[in-house]
Design a protein around this motif. Structure first.
Motif, mmCIF file in Angstrom:
data_model
loop_
_atom_site.group_PDB
_atom_site.id
_atom_site.type_symbol
_atom_site.label_atom_id
_atom_site.label_comp_id
_atom_site.label_asym_id
_atom_site.label_seq_id
_atom_site.Cartn_x
_atom_site.Cartn_y
_atom_site.Cartn_z
ATOM 1 N N PRO A 207 20.470 -8.887 4.841
ATOM 2 C CA PRO A 207 20.601 -10.263 5.340
ATOM 3 C C PRO A 207 22.004 -10.808 5.086
ATOM 4 O O PRO A 207 22.696 -10.392 4.154
ATOM 5 N N GLY A 208 22.404 -11.738 5.932
ATOM 6 C CA GLY A 208 23.686 -12.397 5.750
ATOM 7 C C GLY A 208 23.547 -13.663 4.925
ATOM 8 O O GLY A 208 22.523 -13.892 4.256
ATOM 9 N N ASN A 209 24.562 -14.504 4.961
ATOM 10 C CA ASN A 209 24.524 -15.768 4.242
ATOM 11 C C ASN A 209 23.391 -16.643 4.759
ATOM 12 O O ASN A 209 22.905 -16.461 5.876
ATOM 13 N N ASN B 243 22.757 -16.684 0.395
ATOM 14 C CA ASN B 243 21.421 -16.221 0.756
ATOM 15 C C ASN B 243 20.464 -16.406 -0.411
ATOM 16 O O ASN B 243 20.784 -16.084 -1.555
ATOM 17 N N GLY B 244 19.284 -16.936 -0.123
ATOM 18 C CA GLY B 244 18.265 -17.139 -1.142
ATOM 19 C C GLY B 244 18.428 -18.408 -1.943
ATOM 20 O O GLY B 244 17.659 -18.651 -2.893
ATOM 21 N N SER B 245 19.384 -19.257 -1.588
ATOM 22 C CA SER B 245 19.625 -20.494 -2.335
ATOM 23 C C SER B 245 18.380 -21.373 -2.361
ATOM 24 O O SER B 245 17.703 -21.565 -1.344
ATOM 25 N N THR B 246 18.090 -21.924 -3.521
ATOM 26 C CA THR B 246 16.962 -22.849 -3.676
ATOM 27 C C THR B 246 17.451 -24.293 -3.810
ATOM 28 O O THR B 246 16.645 -25.195 -4.046
ATOM 29 N N ARG B 247 18.743 -24.517 -3.660
ATOM 30 C CA ARG B 247 19.314 -25.833 -3.918
ATOM 31 C C ARG B 247 18.981 -26.822 -2.792
ATOM 32 O O ARG B 247 19.095 -26.487 -1.603
ATOM 33 N N ALA C 108 20.519 -15.539 11.308
ATOM 34 C CA ALA C 108 21.050 -14.531 12.228
ATOM 35 C C ALA C 108 20.247 -13.239 12.185
ATOM 36 O O ALA C 108 20.481 -12.334 12.979
ATOM 37 N N VAL C 109 19.303 -13.128 11.259
ATOM 38 C CA VAL C 109 18.449 -11.939 11.094
ATOM 39 C C VAL C 109 19.314 -10.697 10.867
ATOM 40 O O VAL C 109 19.228 -9.705 11.580
ATOM 41 N N GLY C 110 20.161 -10.781 9.854
ATOM 42 C CA GLY C 110 21.000 -9.650 9.491
ATOM 43 C C GLY C 110 22.474 -10.024 9.511
ATOM 44 O O GLY C 110 22.912 -10.878 10.290
ATOM 45 N N THR C 111 23.237 -9.390 8.651
ATOM 46 C CA THR C 111 24.672 -9.647 8.556
ATOM 47 C C THR C 111 25.345 -9.516 9.912
ATOM 48 O O THR C 111 25.054 -8.603 10.686
ATOM 49 N N VAL C 112 26.249 -10.445 10.195
ATOM 50 C CA VAL C 112 27.015 -10.418 11.445
ATOM 51 C C VAL C 112 28.422 -9.926 11.143
ATOM 52 O O VAL C 112 29.166 -10.555 10.388
#
Length: 496
Positions: free
Chosen positions: A295-297, A379-383, A428-432
């Motif tokens: 995954p990307g950002n 990626n995965g930020s909970t903030r 984006a469903v995956g790094t670009v």
């Protein structure tokens, strides 16, 4: 016992629905299943009461490719959905001096940039006019399967447009930009467009995104569907219904045993879903390749209800359907570097949409306005990014917090609850990257077909990548028709 369909489509984002429409129009029997309560994936609209009930787009809001996409042109989307095209496609405010404004009218854009700084107008015209003149070729390259050159490439303007696209991508997408021009305002506005790719700055993928979307800003514009993005999904579902296809919601596919019977399966899902569903049936080498496709950002979504329009310091922004918030190219580069390194920037890159610029139906009972925004985060930020988003908007719109009635933040980590494809908030469903635009999700001549033979992937994790365009679905469907049903031409998709 349930009869086997010719094709089962898993997932109802625009690509999955596009594939299903192609199959149904070709006369095949089609079943469609969706894990969420409503179809649409990233093209859904819901009513939120943030102090006043307003329609808010859950993911996508502005659709530069909806009117330009070859699939949607075949589908005649503009006959089925009403679009509003803003006078200002996008704008990019700066801390020092007037904003950079991209009007639907290219000449007006160049003229106003030139008034602020002659170098900016000259540079923007040199970069964008050849692309706008060859916009069909630029579009066809950008929305192709990246394996077959489009027919429009071989025209005179097509060759010039393609050469310009490649040269300008190398310029804007590398450190060459700062060495060949002092057009800071032009560089900032195009870099802001490239930020839709959510990649480091500079990057070739971001530059290619900027040039594709930037040319579409002038022809045909950046339209917004009246009533919200759900209107696009509803039009596609209505077409399927007219062709006898039912979309089954609340039907999650967690393993192969839960798949409805079919000759062929097409997944509009993240590629990692294939590993979950089929497990050891997939070759080890392919499973490893899927796991290397990361995954990307992420993005954090912040919705606002406003008692009046955003009080932009530059009043021209009140006519913009989209506003990019990030400041100068150097400031955006620092913010994106922080995000890519797993840090939260105090001034993140933000995208803002103002739907009521062209859609008064979205106004509340007392004239209230919905405001859509994304902030780039790790990626995965909970903030909860609400306070940061308010501060970033107020940076260019003093007094913004005073017009806010209410807000809601969906942290990046929670976006997958609304759409399982968005792992960690990666829409984006995956790094670009340039490599990952070709090797999406793996490097193969047919990126849609899996080693299982009758299982295909058609999500944004396949070429041409992210966006509401339906082209991944159409490209995958074309292969399925040829390889399994002996149908070599796409069927008529016009309204029945």
């Amino acid at each position: 016992m349930r009869a086997a369909a010719d094709v089962t489509v898993v997932g109802t984002g625009p690509n999955g629905l596009a594939a299903a429409i192609v199959f149904a129009a070709a006369g095949l029997t089609v079943s469609v299943c969706e894990a969420q309560p409503r179809p649409g994936g990233g093209a859904r609209t819901e009513e939120l009461d943030l102090g006043v009930p307003l329609l808010h787009d859950l993911c996508s809001a502005v659709h530069p490719m909806a009117m330009a996409s070859p699939f949607f042109q075949r589908f005649e989307l503009s006959r089925r959905v009403e679009f509003g095209v803003p006078e200002v496609s996008y704008a990019h405010p700066l801390d020092d001096g007037p904003a950079a404004v991209a009007y639907h009218d290219l000449d007006r854009t160049v003229a106003e940039l030139s008034a602020a700084g002659p170098a900016d107008g000259r540079r923007y015209a040199a970069m964008m006019r050849p692309l706008v003149d060859a916009v069909h070729t630029v579009r066809d390259i950008g929305l192709s399967d990246l394996r077959h050159p489009p027919a429009s490439l071989w025209s005179g303007s097509g060759v010039i447009g393609a050469a310009t696209l490649a040269a300008r991508a190398l310029e804007l997408g590398t450190r060459v930009w700062g060495r060949v021009t002092d057009a800071e305002r032009c560089g900032a506005m195009l870099t802001g467009v490239g930020a839709h790719a959510n990649t480091p700055i500079p990057s070739l993928a971001g530059a290619a995104t900027a040039l594709l979307l930037g040319s579409l800003a002038h022809d045909p514009g950046w339209p917004l569907p009246v009533g919200g993005s759900q209107a696009i999904t509803d039009a596609m579902v209505d077409d399927l219904r007219a062709r006898g296809v039912t979309v089954e919601c609340d039907l999650a596919v967690d393993d192969a045993a839960s798949l409805p019977p079919a000759r062929v399966y097409v997944f509009d899902t993240a590629p990692w879903t294939l590993d979950t569903v089929f497990g050891d049936r997939l070759p080890v080498r392919y499973r490893r390749a899927l796991r290397r496709f990361t995954p990307g950002n992420g993005v954090a979504k912040v919705d606002f209800a406003l008692r009046e329009p955003v009080p932009w310091a530059d009043s021209r922004l009140r006519k913009a359907g989209t506003v990019h918030l990030g400041g100068t190219r150097a400031q955006m580069a620092r913010a994106e570097a922080d995000t890519g390194s797993g840090r939260h920037s105090a001034t993140p890159m933000m995208l803002v949409s103002q739907p009521t610029v062209v859609d008064p139906s979205r106004l509340g009972p007392g004239g209230e306005h919905p405001l859509w925004s994304y902030a780039h985060v790790p990626n995965g930020s909970t903030r909860d990014m609400t306070a940061t988003a308010i501060a970033q908007i107020e940076r260019f719109a003093p007094g913004f917090r005073d017009v806010v009635i209410g807000s809601r933040c969906i942290p990046a980590a929670d976006l997958s609850r609304h759409n399982a494809n968005y792992r960690g908030g990666d829409i984006a469903v995956g790094t670009v990257s340039m490599y990952r635009m070709l090797a999406r999700p793996v490097l193969a001549w047919d990126p849609y077909r899996t080693p299982l033979g009758n299982v295909y992937l058609c999500s944004a994790a396949t070429p041409p990548g992210p966006g509401v365009h339906g082209m991944s679905g159409m490209h995958a469907a074309g292969r399925v028709l040829r390889q399994h049903f002996g149908i070599s031409t796409l069927p008529d998709l016009a309204p029945r």
